[in-house]
Scaffold this motif. Structure first.
Motif, PDB file in Angstrom:
ATOM      1  N   PHE A  67       0.815  -1.222   0.000  1.00  0.00           N
ATOM      2  CA  PHE A  67       0.000   0.000   0.000  1.00  0.00           C
ATOM      3  C   PHE A  67       0.853   1.279   0.000  1.00  0.00           C
ATOM      4  O   PHE A  67       0.322   2.367  -0.135  1.00  0.00           O
ATOM      5  N   ARG A  68       2.187   1.155   0.234  1.00  0.00           N
ATOM      6  CA  ARG A  68       3.013   2.371   0.257  1.00  0.00           C
ATOM      7  C   ARG A  68       4.312   2.201  -0.532  1.00  0.00           C
ATOM      8  O   ARG A  68       4.408   2.597  -1.673  1.00  0.00           O
ATOM      9  N   ASP A  69       5.299   1.566   0.075  1.00  0.00           N
ATOM     10  CA  ASP A  69       6.622   1.622  -0.547  1.00  0.00           C
ATOM     11  C   ASP A  69       6.662   0.919  -1.895  1.00  0.00           C
ATOM     12  O   ASP A  69       7.336   1.376  -2.824  1.00  0.00           O
ATOM     13  N   ALA A  70       5.954  -0.194  -2.032  1.00  0.00           N
ATOM     14  CA  ALA A  70       6.026  -0.953  -3.284  1.00  0.00           C
ATOM     15  C   ALA A  70       5.590  -0.084  -4.459  1.00  0.00           C
ATOM     16  O   ALA A  70       6.273  -0.005  -5.477  1.00  0.00           O
TER      17      ALA A  70
ATOM     18  N   LEU B 197      13.384  -5.450   9.800  1.00  0.00           N
ATOM     19  CA  LEU B 197      14.260  -5.196   8.647  1.00  0.00           C
ATOM     20  C   LEU B 197      13.474  -4.800   7.396  1.00  0.00           C
ATOM     21  O   LEU B 197      12.539  -5.491   6.982  1.00  0.00           O
ATOM     22  N   HIS B 198      13.913  -3.695   6.813  1.00  0.00           N
ATOM     23  CA  HIS B 198      13.319  -3.199   5.565  1.00  0.00           C
ATOM     24  C   HIS B 198      14.410  -3.122   4.515  1.00  0.00           C
ATOM     25  O   HIS B 198      15.485  -2.582   4.762  1.00  0.00           O
ATOM     26  N   THR B 199      14.143  -3.672   3.319  1.00  0.00           N
ATOM     27  CA  THR B 199      15.142  -3.577   2.256  1.00  0.00           C
ATOM     28  C   THR B 199      14.448  -3.417   0.905  1.00  0.00           C
ATOM     29  O   THR B 199      13.215  -3.507   0.811  1.00  0.00           O
ATOM     30  N   HIS B 200      15.224  -3.138  -0.113  1.00  0.00           N
ATOM     31  CA  HIS B 200      14.724  -3.062  -1.499  1.00  0.00           C
ATOM     32  C   HIS B 200      15.502  -4.076  -2.327  1.00  0.00           C
ATOM     33  O   HIS B 200      16.704  -4.241  -2.138  1.00  0.00           O
ATOM     34  N   ASP B 201      14.809  -4.718  -3.276  1.00  0.00           N
ATOM     35  CA  ASP B 201      15.405  -5.859  -3.977  1.00  0.00           C
ATOM     36  C   ASP B 201      16.110  -5.445  -5.276  1.00  0.00           C
ATOM     37  O   ASP B 201      16.089  -6.185  -6.260  1.00  0.00           O
TER      38      ASP B 201
ATOM     39  N   ILE C 118      15.955  -1.507  10.775  1.00  0.00           N
ATOM     40  CA  ILE C 118      17.081  -1.313   9.860  1.00  0.00           C
ATOM     41  C   ILE C 118      16.442  -0.919   8.537  1.00  0.00           C
ATOM     42  O   ILE C 118      15.653  -1.673   7.969  1.00  0.00           O
ATOM     43  N   LYS C 119      16.747   0.292   8.105  1.00  0.00           N
ATOM     44  CA  LYS C 119      16.123   0.794   6.881  1.00  0.00           C
ATOM     45  C   LYS C 119      17.164   0.778   5.775  1.00  0.00           C
ATOM     46  O   LYS C 119      18.022   1.654   5.692  1.00  0.00           O
ATOM     47  N   ASP C 120      17.069  -0.253   4.936  1.00  0.00           N
ATOM     48  CA  ASP C 120      18.039  -0.420   3.845  1.00  0.00           C
ATOM     49  C   ASP C 120      17.369   0.081   2.564  1.00  0.00           C
ATOM     50  O   ASP C 120      16.890  -0.695   1.740  1.00  0.00           O
TER      51      ASP C 120
ATOM     52  N   SER D 232      11.404  -2.383  -5.565  1.00  0.00           N
ATOM     53  CA  SER D 232      10.439  -2.601  -4.484  1.00  0.00           C
ATOM     54  C   SER D 232      11.008  -3.614  -3.467  1.00  0.00           C
ATOM     55  O   SER D 232      12.182  -3.949  -3.498  1.00  0.00           O
ATOM     56  N   GLN D 233      10.148  -4.081  -2.580  1.00  0.00           N
ATOM     57  CA  GLN D 233      10.571  -5.066  -1.582  1.00  0.00           C
ATOM     58  C   GLN D 233      10.589  -6.473  -2.210  1.00  0.00           C
ATOM     59  O   GLN D 233      10.001  -6.691  -3.265  1.00  0.00           O
ATOM     60  N   PRO D 234      11.241  -7.418  -1.529  1.00  0.00           N
ATOM     61  CA  PRO D 234      11.167  -8.820  -1.979  1.00  0.00           C
ATOM     62  C   PRO D 234       9.724  -9.338  -1.898  1.00  0.00           C
ATOM     63  O   PRO D 234       8.870  -8.740  -1.255  1.00  0.00           O
TER      64      PRO D 234
HETATM   65 ZN    ZN Z   1      11.846   1.695   1.379  1.00  0.00          ZN
END
Ligand code: ZN
Ligand code: 3PY
Length: 621
Positions: A109-112, A309-313, A280-282, A345-347
């Motif tokens: 709903f947001r980062d993706a 944990l937050h990351t981007h793929d 952890i904001k990656d 986006s995220q995994p």
């Molecule tokens: Zn992000």
């Protein structure tokens, strides 16, 4: 109607009315239907039909037909939101730390969509699926649904009020905590605001529906996050999840700034500042599997807080990072619905759920349920194709340029707009150079924007980064770079780059103090509710709020219109069912589109509820 037309004319309201104004604007004397709700929506649909701002509706379907079969009349089962209400933020965080299963936050709903579709996904598409998410995946730790760029984009481009979006999602998803991304003292903007703005913003967001605030500062400056942390704690009921922004390469012996020691010292200050959860904001997807193991294990050993944990793929390998973090004990991870996952986006959520299923870290989410939601998102993604970032696949170049996921997709679009599309690799390389020149800051909104501004400027003007660094005064320097060097966003993690900084600031008197509020602005922030929401919109985004107010006046509330109609307008021979709110649906058909007349006006003949209705539209195509 003539007077109404006249009053809606920008130049007229701006007072720029010459004596022959009417002669120059004959279209104003044409009779438009009265501005009831139906006419306003028709005005929008006719405009989009004529001007096609998003091209043709090729291969799109209405995502609603892909919604999984769920009885949304049955109440949603209790979830983490009820647990949060029961346990309070401290107790909830403690329970998160104590559970064995891996907790999952969903970012679709947001980062993706911020990272894949220029943040363009509209409220209607979120609210349509929210009841299904609530019933199919009630085990979610939270849904990231607000903040970041969504606030700005809603007002600026979508004609939507971000507060209405939040309230509607809240209502449609009563069992899953709603999470937002809060940019510390910048709230959802790009520069710091006085503490009373942060406090009012947090209070209003909590009242409207936010349960978990993920707070970060672009330069990892804990003092810049303190007002937000205090405000969240002050609500008594919401969670302060405080992030350390990850940069560099922890395991690399040559890494001399963003070391394990740096993160542990930062985390210590975050814990002292009152965080309930450590994040952890990656943002660029730089955290490699080995580094994740080490960082997560060290944070959990040193502190009692749960780690999220937050990351981007971006490079394609971040499922490995999530699994390594899981093995090292990470308490929660962020993923997005598969159709809205990967690259910037995220995994993918289904990949994660499948990977840990039947292990002690099983998420408790049903793989079937998670995958049942994917066709909906696939259809949504197809609808928003004009806003795709154009990143066709993963890229390992991210380890070099370190551009955050959301920015990488944006920069590509900016490069195209500036005619620099073919030079994109150069922009990436010079982004890396700009980052080095500016002192290797952590790069995330808004520091990432400063680095991006400099990179684009160097490429556009053909200035070699080394020449620029040696003698910046010889060249145009973006205002954001001057402000950044003057400390507008706070101090840099690695100290100031000298002598570059002194050269930039020499002879300049840059005022970086946060502008206090006018008394009437402060007054409007006192009382919760719609007026405070509007005051916050005006304070944070004056231009976009004006655009929003104008859109509402001219077209009414468009958030209820289906995206297919909203983006692509009417198609000849099709009946369009257009919701205009409060349960009212219009049946509209496109009869004919005329040719532009001498004034560039086009008559769009529509049939509304069986009656012919002409609509006049300016042809800007
Ligand atoms: Zn992000
Ligand atoms: C934002 O601030 O919008 C971000 O997504 C930062 O990662």
């Amino acid at each position: 109607p003539f007077l109404l037309n006249l009053l809606e004319t920008e130049e007229f309201r701006a007072g720029d009315v010459s004596t022959n104004f009417i002669d120059e604007h004959p279209e104003l004397t044409r009779i438009n239907p009265p501005k009831d709700r139906a006419s306003k929506v028709l005005a929008w649909l006719a405009d989009v039909t004529v001007n096609k701002p998003n091209g043709e509706a090729d291969g799109v379907i209405n995502p609603a037909i892909k919604l999984p079969a769920v009885d949304v009349d049955l109440p949603a089962p209790d979830g983490e939101r009820q647990r949060l209400q029961e346990l309070g933020p401290e107790g909830w965080a403690k329970a998160l730390r104590e559970r064995t299963s891996l907790a999952v936050t969903e970012t679709t709903f947001r980062d993706a969509h911020q990272s894949l579709l220029a943040t363009r996904v509209r409220t209607a598409d979120l609210v349509a699926v929210a009841p299904h998410v609530a019933r199919l995946t009630p085990q979610l730790l939270s849904m990231e649904a607000w903040g970041g760029a969504t606030y700005d984009v809603a007002l600026r481009f979508l004609g939507e009020d971000p507060w209405e979006r939040l309230a509607r999602i809240r209502e449609a998803m009563p069992n899953i905590p709603l999470q937002m991304l809060l940019r510390g003292r910048n709230t959802v903007g790009y520069t710091p605001y006085p503490t009373e703005v942060t406090s009012a913003f947090v209070d209003e967001a909590a009242r409207t529906g936010i349960d978990v605030f993920r707070i970060f500062d672009a330069l990892n400056d804990v003092d810049q996050m303190r007002p937000a942390i205090d405000a969240v704690r002050g609500t008594g009921s919401t969670v302060a999840e405080v992030a350390l922004c990850y940069s560099g390469d922890l395991l690399n012996p040559a890494e001399d700034l963003y070391t394990l020691d740096y993160y542990l010292r930062l985390a210590e200050r975050i814990v002292e500042a009152g965080a309930h959860v450590l994040a952890i904001k990656d943002m660029a997807g730089l955290l490699r599997a080995g580094a994740a193991s080490k960082l997560v294990a060290a944070l959990r050993e040193r502190f009692d807080l749960p780690v999220h944990l937050h990351t981007h793929d971006t490079a394609g390998g971040q499922l490995a990072t999530l699994l390594a973090a899981s093995a090292a004990g990470v308490d929660a991870v962020d993923v997005a619905s598969a159709a809205m996952s990967g690259t910037t986006s995220q995994p993918s959520m289904s990949a994660l759920v499948a990977a840990v299923a039947h292990t002690e870290r099983d998420t408790g989410l049903s793989l079937q349920a998670v995958s049942d939601l994917e066709p909906y998102w696939e259809a949504v993604r197809r609808l928003y194709k004009p806003f795709e970032s154009g990143l066709p696949g993963p890229t390992g170049r991210v380890y070099h340029h370190e551009i955050p996921g959301g920015q990488l997709s944006n920069l590509r679009q900016q490069a195209i707009a500036l005619g620099l599309a073919d030079d994109f690799e150069k922009i990436e390389d010079w982004y890396a150079a700009a980052s080095r020149i500016l002192g290797r800051p952590t790069k995330v909104t808004p520091s990432s924007k400063v680095v991006g501004d400099l990179a684009l400027q160097l490429v556009a003007q053909g200035v070699d980064p080394d020449d620029f660094e040696r003698d910046p005064r010889k060249y145009d320097i973006p205002d954001s770079v001057i402000g950044f060097m003057a400390g507008e966003l706070g101090d840099l993690p690695g100290g100031w780059p000298e002598p570059f900084r002194s050269k930039v600031l020499e002879g300049r008197d840059v005022d970086v103090s946060v502008k206090p509020l006018a008394p009437e602005q402060a007054e409007r922030l006192q009382t919760p509710g719609a007026d405070r929401q509007h005051a916050l919109n005006e304070l944070l985004f004056p231009g976009p709020t004006k655009a929003f107010d104008e859109s509402r006046a001219q077209y009414g509330d468009l958030s209820v219109v289906d995206t297919i109609d909203y983006l692509y307008g009417m198609q000849a021979g099709e009946e369009h069912h257009v919701g205009i709110g409060r349960g009212v649906t219009l049946n509209v058909e496109l009869e004919a589109v005329g040719e532009p007349d001498d004034d560039g006006m086009v008559t769009v003949m529509t049939v509304l509820g069986g009656q012919l209705r002409p609509v006049y539209v300016r042809d800007r195509s």
